[in-house]
Design a protein around this motif. Sequence first.
Motif, short mmCIF file in Angstrom:
data_model
loop_
_atom_site.label_atom_id
_atom_site.label_comp_id
_atom_site.label_asym_id
_atom_site.label_seq_id
_atom_site.Cartn_x
_atom_site.Cartn_y
_atom_site.Cartn_z
N ASP A 1 53.61 44.83 43.51
CA ASP A 1 54.63 44.98 44.54
C ASP A 1 54.35 46.12 45.52
OD1 ASP A 1 54.99 47.11 42.83
OD2 ASP A 1 57.13 46.79 42.50
N LYS A 2 53.12 46.61 45.55
CA LYS A 2 52.79 47.73 46.42
C LYS A 2 51.96 47.34 47.64
CE LYS A 2 54.66 50.53 43.40
NZ LYS A 2 56.00 51.06 43.64
N ALA A 3 51.61 46.06 47.75
CA ALA A 3 50.79 45.59 48.87
C ALA A 3 51.05 44.11 49.06
CB ALA A 3 49.31 45.86 48.59
N SER A 4 50.45 43.54 50.11
CA SER A 4 50.64 42.12 50.38
C SER A 4 49.81 41.27 49.41
CB SER A 4 50.22 41.79 51.82
OG SER A 4 48.81 41.91 51.96
N VAL A 5 50.14 40.00 49.34
CA VAL A 5 49.41 39.06 48.48
C VAL A 5 47.92 39.09 48.80
CG1 VAL A 5 49.05 36.61 47.98
CG2 VAL A 5 51.37 37.53 48.07
N ASN A 6 47.57 39.15 50.09
CA ASN A 6 46.16 39.11 50.49
C ASN A 6 45.36 40.25 49.89
OD1 ASN A 6 46.35 36.75 51.98
ND2 ASN A 6 46.85 37.80 53.88
N TYR A 7 45.97 41.45 49.80
CA TYR A 7 45.25 42.59 49.22
C TYR A 7 45.01 42.38 47.72
CZ TYR A 7 45.55 45.53 53.41
OH TYR A 7 45.40 46.04 54.67
N TYR A 8 46.00 41.84 47.03
CA TYR A 8 45.81 41.60 45.60
C TYR A 8 44.76 40.52 45.35
CZ TYR A 8 49.85 44.54 44.60
OH TYR A 8 50.70 45.61 44.49
N VAL A 9 44.76 39.49 46.16
CA VAL A 9 43.75 38.44 46.03
C VAL A 9 42.36 39.00 46.36
CG1 VAL A 9 42.92 36.26 47.00
CG2 VAL A 9 45.35 36.54 46.47
N GLN A 10 42.27 39.79 47.43
CA GLN A 10 40.99 40.40 47.80
C GLN A 10 40.46 41.27 46.67
OE1 GLN A 10 41.15 42.74 51.39
NE2 GLN A 10 39.19 43.77 51.00
N SER A 11 41.31 42.12 46.12
CA SER A 11 40.90 43.01 45.04
C SER A 11 40.44 42.22 43.82
CB SER A 11 42.06 43.93 44.66
OG SER A 11 41.74 44.67 43.50
#
Length: 334
Positions: A115-125
Amino acid sequence: MGIVSQEAILELQALMDSVDEALNKTFQNVNQGFRAETLVRFLKARDWNVAKAHKMLMDCLHWRVQNNIDEILAKPIVPTELYRAVRDSQLIGMSGYSREGLPVFAIGVGLSTLDKASVNYYVQSHIQINEYRDRVILPSASKKHGRPITTCIKVLDMSGLKLSALSQIKLMTIISTIDDLNYPEKTNTYYVVNTPYIFSACWKVVKPLLQERTRKKIQVLPGCGRDELLKIMDFESLPHFCRKEGSGSSRHSENGNCYSLDHPFHQQLYNYIKQQSLIAEPSRPIKQGSFHVDLPEPAAEGTEIAKTLESELQKIDKGNGLSKTISGIKIDDD
């Protein structure tokens, strides 16, 4: 390996020999010189049906080309404060190796908030960790041991697993679908530890929906799993939440938290990505913004699991009056 299996490998190999240059280039990044082992992974994922395995592999290669996955390890998440926020809310790290040389990845399912960033950042990581595992960690382990090491071990910590906020399940399903379609059969065994009641209740309804080959990989261990895990790895490779009974997923464990950006694994990973960025574009400052990847539609199995899980959580919620957050417990087929 039987005659039928060998014939399937040779048949799929012949089909892959005719791919164009762009697909062949990304296929090299996928197989890292272990071509036969890679073909076997895709064949296993499609029950040794050559036509289906070929389609799956070709779809994977097209996905990689269309989304520039070969370049993702040169796209750091910046600024560092944002990446630290991702690491603090998407709990995953590498704690060491098994005695057979397989990397051990720890995942804090129960305490990941996403919940600290957008979906795209979690997918990228998530994809960056997959690619670093496949292009750096596993080839290095293979070289060290003098044999192909192409899979890892995952230890899933369920400490802190609570009820609902079901939007988390959607993101977890997206991530697991990416793994199912593009990184199949990369996990040798899933060890599930520190399981609260809510996990046990959900596991009873989810387990029958999983494919048999996936069910066979999953072992739910008592307590923190320390005694069982010490049979396959040294103490130094145990995730911090397995080192003593009741340790849980503390983000400040005295034994070293492999989730933290300050852990050697994440320092090496983040520095590697920043170095690759400088090599790719030496004269340009590192750009801010997420690396966009097309998000897949969940497969029928994943959708059914998510719906079943949602239904079971609602039953539990109604039964005890709690209304908390679950970070998602879907176990993928990778």
